[in-house]
Design a protein around this motif. Structure first.
Motif, PDB file in Angstrom:
ATOM      1  N   VAL A   1       1.206  -1.261  -0.352  1.00  0.00           N
ATOM      2  CA  VAL A   1      -0.162   0.503  -0.146  1.00  0.00           C
ATOM      3  C   VAL A   1       0.887   1.475  -0.262  1.00  0.00           C
ATOM      4  O   VAL A   1       1.678   1.282   1.007  1.00  0.00           O
ATOM      5  CB  VAL A   1      -0.274   0.139   1.661  1.00  0.00           C
ATOM      6  N   VAL A   2       0.722   2.040  -0.800  1.00  0.00           N
ATOM      7  CA  VAL A   2       1.779   3.329  -1.511  1.00  0.00           C
ATOM      8  C   VAL A   2       1.359   4.103  -0.311  1.00  0.00           C
ATOM      9  O   VAL A   2       1.787   5.826   0.007  1.00  0.00           O
ATOM     10  CB  VAL A   2       1.187   3.614  -2.567  1.00  0.00           C
ATOM     11  N   ASP A   3       0.614   4.111   1.385  1.00  0.00           N
ATOM     12  CA  ASP A   3       0.254   5.415   2.483  1.00  0.00           C
ATOM     13  C   ASP A   3       2.359   4.893   2.861  1.00  0.00           C
ATOM     14  O   ASP A   3       2.099   5.785   4.062  1.00  0.00           O
ATOM     15  CB  ASP A   3      -0.588   5.043   2.598  1.00  0.00           C
ATOM     16  N   ASN A   4       2.539   4.460   2.746  1.00  0.00           N
ATOM     17  CA  ASN A   4       3.025   3.674   4.433  1.00  0.00           C
ATOM     18  C   ASN A   4       4.456   2.480   3.923  1.00  0.00           C
ATOM     19  O   ASN A   4       4.488   0.942   3.547  1.00  0.00           O
ATOM     20  CB  ASN A   4       2.885   2.876   4.884  1.00  0.00           C
ATOM     21  N   LEU A   5       5.215   3.224   2.151  1.00  0.00           N
ATOM     22  CA  LEU A   5       5.936   2.322   1.946  1.00  0.00           C
ATOM     23  C   LEU A   5       7.218   1.878   2.576  1.00  0.00           C
ATOM     24  O   LEU A   5       7.393   2.890   3.776  1.00  0.00           O
ATOM     25  CB  LEU A   5       6.397   3.308   0.757  1.00  0.00           C
ATOM     26  N   PRO A   6       8.181   1.292   2.607  1.00  0.00           N
ATOM     27  CA  PRO A   6       8.813   0.895   3.136  1.00  0.00           C
ATOM     28  C   PRO A   6      10.214   1.349   3.221  1.00  0.00           C
ATOM     29  O   PRO A   6      10.177   1.168   1.782  1.00  0.00           O
ATOM     30  CB  PRO A   6       8.923  -1.550   3.528  1.00  0.00           C
ATOM     31  N   THR A   7      11.235   1.344   3.075  1.00  0.00           N
ATOM     32  CA  THR A   7      12.760   1.940   2.069  1.00  0.00           C
ATOM     33  C   THR A   7      13.647   1.095   2.094  1.00  0.00           C
ATOM     34  O   THR A   7      12.741  -0.431   2.122  1.00  0.00           O
ATOM     35  CB  THR A   7      13.738   2.490   3.673  1.00  0.00           C
ATOM     36  N   GLY A   8      14.110   1.406   0.996  1.00  0.00           N
ATOM     37  CA  GLY A   8      14.262   0.571   0.169  1.00  0.00           C
ATOM     38  C   GLY A   8      13.752  -0.313  -0.441  1.00  0.00           C
ATOM     39  O   GLY A   8      12.685   0.845  -1.245  1.00  0.00           O
ATOM     40  N   CYS A   9      13.658  -1.402  -1.829  1.00  0.00           N
ATOM     41  CA  CYS A   9      13.199  -2.016  -2.648  1.00  0.00           C
ATOM     42  C   CYS A   9      11.807  -2.292  -2.368  1.00  0.00           C
ATOM     43  O   CYS A   9      11.795  -3.133  -1.216  1.00  0.00           O
ATOM     44  CB  CYS A   9      13.994  -2.732  -2.535  1.00  0.00           C
ATOM     45  N   ALA A  10      10.783  -1.611  -2.867  1.00  0.00           N
ATOM     46  CA  ALA A  10       9.384  -1.943  -2.192  1.00  0.00           C
ATOM     47  C   ALA A  10       9.334  -3.479  -2.464  1.00  0.00           C
ATOM     48  O   ALA A  10       7.715  -3.378  -2.687  1.00  0.00           O
ATOM     49  CB  ALA A  10       8.468  -0.974  -3.289  1.00  0.00           C
ATOM     50  N   PHE A  11      10.303  -4.114  -3.453  1.00  0.00           N
ATOM     51  CA  PHE A  11       9.285  -5.255  -3.442  1.00  0.00           C
ATOM     52  C   PHE A  11      10.363  -6.668  -3.202  1.00  0.00           C
ATOM     53  O   PHE A  11       9.722  -7.934  -3.096  1.00  0.00           O
ATOM     54  CB  PHE A  11      10.186  -5.108  -5.454  1.00  0.00           C
ATOM     55  N   ALA A  12      10.792  -5.905  -2.050  1.00  0.00           N
ATOM     56  CA  ALA A  12      11.601  -7.478  -1.201  1.00  0.00           C
ATOM     57  C   ALA A  12      10.505  -7.893  -0.427  1.00  0.00           C
ATOM     58  O   ALA A  12      10.849  -8.728  -0.698  1.00  0.00           O
ATOM     59  CB  ALA A  12      12.450  -5.868  -0.375  1.00  0.00           C
ATOM     60  N   GLU A  13      10.314  -7.726  -0.082  1.00  0.00           N
ATOM     61  CA  GLU A  13       9.187  -8.378   0.515  1.00  0.00           C
ATOM     62  C   GLU A  13       8.561  -9.493  -0.526  1.00  0.00           C
ATOM     63  O   GLU A  13       8.662 -10.953   0.426  1.00  0.00           O
ATOM     64  CB  GLU A  13       7.836  -8.235   1.061  1.00  0.00           C
ATOM     65  N   ARG A  14       8.529  -9.533  -1.260  1.00  0.00           N
ATOM     66  CA  ARG A  14       8.045  -9.862  -2.620  1.00  0.00           C
ATOM     67  C   ARG A  14       9.061 -11.470  -3.464  1.00  0.00           C
ATOM     68  O   ARG A  14       8.384 -12.068  -3.992  1.00  0.00           O
ATOM     69  CB  ARG A  14       7.072 -10.018  -3.242  1.00  0.00           C
ATOM     70  N   CYS A  15      10.158 -10.863  -2.933  1.00  0.00           N
ATOM     71  CA  CYS A  15      11.548 -11.136  -4.258  1.00  0.00           C
ATOM     72  C   CYS A  15      11.947 -12.761  -3.353  1.00  0.00           C
ATOM     73  O   CYS A  15      12.211 -12.229  -1.783  1.00  0.00           O
ATOM     74  CB  CYS A  15      12.077  -9.930  -3.989  1.00  0.00           C
ATOM     75  N   HIS A  16      12.200 -13.115  -3.998  1.00  0.00           N
ATOM     76  CA  HIS A  16      12.729 -14.577  -3.569  1.00  0.00           C
ATOM     77  C   HIS A  16      14.170 -14.196  -3.528  1.00  0.00           C
ATOM     78  O   HIS A  16      15.223 -14.495  -3.220  1.00  0.00           O
ATOM     79  CB  HIS A  16      12.530 -15.669  -4.367  1.00  0.00           C
ATOM     80  N   LYS A  17      15.269 -13.104  -4.013  1.00  0.00           N
ATOM     81  CA  LYS A  17      16.380 -12.845  -3.583  1.00  0.00           C
ATOM     82  C   LYS A  17      17.019 -11.334  -2.365  1.00  0.00           C
ATOM     83  O   LYS A  17      18.042 -11.565  -2.714  1.00  0.00           O
ATOM     84  CB  LYS A  17      17.316 -12.089  -5.503  1.00  0.00           C
ATOM     85  N   SER A  18      15.856 -11.350  -1.990  1.00  0.00           N
ATOM     86  CA  SER A  18      15.378 -10.163  -1.463  1.00  0.00           C
ATOM     87  C   SER A  18      16.725 -10.373  -0.193  1.00  0.00           C
ATOM     88  O   SER A  18      16.865 -11.211   0.487  1.00  0.00           O
ATOM     89  CB  SER A  18      14.567  -9.506  -0.338  1.00  0.00           C
TER      90      SER A  18
END
Lengths: 627, 315
Positions: A577-594
């Motif tokens: 949700v774009v009102d509270n983005l994590p710092t760094g890569c926004a895709f990190a949560e779903r990324c297998h390489k994060s």
């Protein structure tokens, strides 16, 4: 209940209405205890005393009766009658509505026919007929007003009951062997009460007005007893000589009804969830611009250049960063694809170009959109309006929703031209037919007088494209134009667009979530995620060797023909949700390489030989080297 | 279209039939017998019985109804005992005056209400919106009879801009300008409440429509904002507004009774109130049936207008 009251009290107007109403009701209640003169004692020696004279604060009427006393007693009576009428109408109306809605079928049919019949009468006429039969009198007026309001309650409550009568919990109660009466009382009624309250709060003001009206006509309360309406009726003969005798009861009715209306609106707003969120606000003619940062310098990249664009949605105290620093460009004759999941900001990017993001809540907060070098962000509405459709045209997703349902498609096409050039209607018609022919609609002379609902989805989208072409724009922004269509029609539309691009030298910005479409049409592609571009480059290079893990995942979502055995890989998780983005890569949560570094600081978009990627650990790092 | 109009007219027949049943039943509820009401308390029993026989009131209720219905269908609404003239003549003459008053008020409230609602929605939360919302709230809260009295006081008595009451001047020509000067105040007073209701509904219908995708399409093709609001949005909003206009027409038509009393307008509402007070039953019956039937016909016109506006309605 407490939440409801809190919501109600937050509405300042409703609060004011509530306080006024409370005061009036209190005054009416304690009227017998107040040191007032007897309201019915006549004293012709003291008739028509003006207000603020000694012993008569509001003066006296034509029989020398104290107006203040009569006002308070009259208010008491009017309120009592109004509330009683509302209670009777609500009770009987709700009972009829629940029975009709719960039992349905024949019962419903019969009852609702009767209700419709009553509603065929002009409201006050029916009340008059009832009073005519019962004879003048306050109680009869009460019955008349209650009766004419019953159909309104019955109809509203029937509608709600029908919706509830077949819900699971009612079925469950039925299966457990409960009697109909018990189901109605324990399952249906509690769910219907809010609707009854809303209906009462919006009609009680009317009922007080109507009973006052009947009394005013001399058909309600009979002398010497007086409610506010009959006070006004009696005062009418002295209107010109002693107007205050009319003003006093008239203003009191106004105050009561206005307070009730304010309160009623508040109750409705507090109980109706759709109104609560403030969802009913209209978008303005152009998106609001509130640019705080510096305006980027033009780089001279192509015909349309989007630079560090930031568009946000301001909803109450929350800020949704729909797009955050997006840069794009497109040259004449070029097709740029923008791809991403829903909510990635691709549509908002497209709509920001011509200030078409709905505002409120949308606000453009930074960046620039340059058309042929000049910045459009913050340009006067007039300038923006002239460019819309003439220089930059749009094709939208669902052509049934995006074409006006009540105008013929030909007229909508002609209007598109006439918004920019003044042409005769004969000329407009000819042009419209040419346009329909250009998008290969068969029999355009006839189709021109079709309404949108008379066309198929594919035909409608062709009309949408024709409308975009109407003024020979340089740029067409197509926002998922084929998503709502089936596959064969989709292919035809894509072929049409590609053809038009080649023959007319159009620049196309094509927004989609489908890599298959991108492969077919686009020269370059930009991949968006959570309001930012995560990868950009020539279509072929990206399709051959995606660098961002998100791009790779997105491509894996497309089933390939002939390779039916491959599993369709959905991307795990949901976009943030774009009102509270994590710092760094926004895709990190779903990324297998994060890795930990991905969640550290902001990750830049790194450019390298025609490609760009926003990733610390890109796939295919040697993609260019391999080529 | 002609077929649709015919279909709607046919569907009105049971409604009209129902109206006569309801009116007849309400009148049948009257305590005591009409003959006593007509002849007064000092009538001899023989006279009462004779009149009852003459009026057909000694027959069973159902038979009475069908006799009455049959007479209505050939245009015989009976004779008003108080006025001693045929009910239909009286009603037609009075209805003419009501139609002028209510018709004017209906045109006024439709125009003012829609314009106010559109302006309000187009400037949502702006100064104009707030001002209109406040005036509208005042309008729907004020009793029309009180407003009418205040208008007489201010515009007719103090400013002497308009006559105090009546439809025609007592002396002088009965021409259009005389009618307009007599009509202005009552028509305005009658229109105020309906204007408020229509403005409110128009505002919310417009807000609903302005969020639709086709409005964005209109803007995207460069239609000037004025065209977006008045052509695109209002036309779509009219689909929701027209049925409310139909309902408000009923309010204006029957609410005219208050205004007719306040302004001494010789309309059908004032006639009904007089008839009720004098217990002139046939006149009340005839008047109510006639006005209700006109309203049903008017609502068919509303439906037809709706189907002309919205091509999606199957005609």
């Amino acid at each position: 209940m407490i939440a409801f009251l809190r919501l109600l009290s937050r509405n300042r107007l409703a609060l004011a209405g509530g306080i006024v109403m409370l005061c009036v009701v209190l005054l009416a209640l304690i009227a017998p205890l107040l040191p007032l003169a007897d309201p019915d004692v006549t004293n012709t020696a003291h008739r028509f005393k003006t207000p603020f004279t000694e012993g008569a604060l509001l003066g006296t009427d034509h029989l020398g009766r104290d107006l203040l006393a009569r006002l308070l007693w009259g208010t008491r009576l009017s309120l009592m009658v109004g509330f009683a009428a509302a209670m009777i109408a609500a009770t009987i109306g709700a009972a009829i509505g629940i029975i009709a809605g719960y039992f349905g079928g024949r019962t419903d049919n019969l009852i609702m026919r009767g209700v419709d019949m009553l509603m065929a009468f002009p409201y006050i006429l029916l009340a008059l007929a009832i009073v005519a039969a019962l004879g003048p009198g306050l109680f009869n007026a009460l019955i008349a007003v209650a009766t004419v309001n019953i159909p309104f309650f019955a109809r509203n409550i029937r509608g709600v009951t029908v919706g509830i009568a077949h819900r699971e919990f009612v079925d469950a109660a039925r299966l457990s062997g409960m009697s109909d009466a018990r189901i109605i009382l324990t399952e249906i009624l509690p769910n219907v009460v809010p609707v009854i309250v809303i209906a009462m709060s919006t009609t009680i003001g009317w009922m007080i007005l109507e009973t006052a009206g009947l009394s005013f006509l001399g058909l309600g309360s009979q002398p010497p007893q007086a409610d506010l309406g009959s006070m006004l009726g009696e005062a009418r003969s002295a209107l010109i000589t002693n107007p205050y005798t009319s003003v006093v009861p008239g203003v009191m009715i106004l105050i009561i009804v206005m307070a009730i209306n304010l309160l009623g609106d508040g109750v409705r707003d507090a109980l109706d969830p759709r109104l609560k969120s403030g969802a009913l606000s209209r978008p303005m003619a152009a998106t609001l611009v509130n640019r705080t940062g510096p305006v980027p310098e033009p780089k001279g990249n192509g015909l349309l250049e989007v630079q560090d664009l930031e568009t946000q949605f301001h909803v109450k105290n929350r800020v949704y960063k729909a797009i955050d620093g997006v840069s794009l460009h497109v040259k004449p004759g070029e097709c740029l694809g923008i791809i991403g999941e829903s909510g990635s900001g691709k549509s908002v990017t497209a709509l920001s170009v011509m200030g078409l993001v709905a505002s409120p809540p949308g606000v453009i907060t930074g960046g620039a959109v340059r058309y042929d070098g000049t910045d459009l962000i913050g340009a006067p509405y007039k300038h923006l309006r002239e460019m819309r459709g003439k220089n930059v045209a749009y094709i939208f997703q669902d052509p049934l929703a995006t074409l006006h349902p009540l105008y013929k498609v030909g007229d909508q096409l002609i209007e598109a031209i006439r918004s920019h050039y003044s042409i005769s209607s004969a000329e407009g018609r000819k042009k419209a037919i040419d346009l329909l022919r250009a998008v290969r609609i068969p029999n355009p002379e006839k189709r021109i007088s079709d309404y949108p609902h008379e066309m198929s989805g594919g035909m409608r989208q062709r009309v949408g494209i024709a409308m975009a072409l109407a003024n020979d724009p340089d740029i067409i922004i197509a926002d998922e134009p084929t998503t709502a269509l089936d596959v064969t029609v989709q292919a035809q539309i894509l072929a049409l667009l590609d053809d038009l691009r080649k023959t007319r030298g159009l620049a196309i910005v094509f927004i989609t979530h489908d890599f298959g479409v991108v492969a077919q049409l686009c020269d370059r592609v930009a991949v968006m995620y959570a309001g930012r571009i995560v990868e950009e480059g020539p279509t072929k290079a990206i399709l051959d060797a995606p660098m961002h893990p998100y791009t790779a995942r997105l491509m894996a979502c497309v089933p390939e023909l002939g390779e039916g055995k491959r599993r369709l890989e959905a991307i795990p998780g949901l976009p943030p949700v774009v009102d509270n983005l994590p710092t760094g890569c926004a895709f990190a949560e779903r990324c297998h390489k994060s890795q930990t570094a991905c969640r550290g600081s902001d990750i830049a978009l790194v450019f390298d030989t025609g490609r760009a990627v926003r990733c610390l650990f890109p796939d295919n790092p040697n993609a260019e080297a391999a080529q | 279209m002609a077929g649709y109009i015919l279909k709607r007219l046919l569907s009105a027949i049971p409604v009209l039939f129902g109206i006569t049943v309801i009116v007849f039943l309400i009148m049948a509820l009257i305590p005591g017998d009409p003959a006593t009401a007509i002849l007064g308390a000092y009538a001899t029993p023989e006279n009462v019985a004779k009149l009852n026989r003459d009026l057909g009131l000694d027959k069973p209720l159902a038979q009475q109804y069908f006799i009455w219905l049959g007479n209505i269908l050939i245009g015989d609404f009976g004779t008003s005992f108080a006025l001693n003239r045929p009910v239909l003549d009286e009603v037609l003459e009075r209805f003419n005056a009501t139609l002028i008053l209510a018709g004017t008020a209906f045109v006024l409230c439709s125009i003012f209400g829609i314009v106010a609602g559109v302006v309000s929605a187009a400037n949502q939360y702006g100064l104009g919106d707030k001002a209109i919302t406040f005036v509208v709230l005042l309008g729907i809260s004020i009793p029309s009879f009180f407003l009418g009295m205040m208008m007489i006081l201010f515009f007719a008595v103090n400013l002497r801009m308009f006559p105090v009451s009546g439809m025609w001047p007592i002396y002088g020509a009965r021409d259009l300008s005389a009618l307009i000067s007599h009509l202005t105040l009552p028509a305005l007073a009658l229109a105020v409440v309906a204007t408020g209701v229509i403005a409110r509904l128009t505002r919310s219908a417009m807000l609903e429509v302005l969020r639709q995708d086709y409005i964005r399409t209109a803007r995207a093709k460069g239609v000037p904002e004025r065209g977006v609001i008045w052509r695109h949005a209002l036309k779509a909003a009219m689909v929701a507004i027209i049925p409310v206009l139909g309902i408000q027409a009923g309010f204006v038509l029957s609410g005219a009774v208050y205004i007719e009393i306040v302004f001494q307008w010789p309309g059908v509402g004032r006639m009904l109130v007089d008839a009720i007070l004098k217990r002139d039953i046939l006149l009340v019956q005839g008047g109510v049936v006639f006005v209700a039937a006109c309203y049903v016909i008017f609502n068919i016109a509303v439906d037809v207008a709706q189907s002309m506006l919205d091509p999606r309605i199957k005609t």
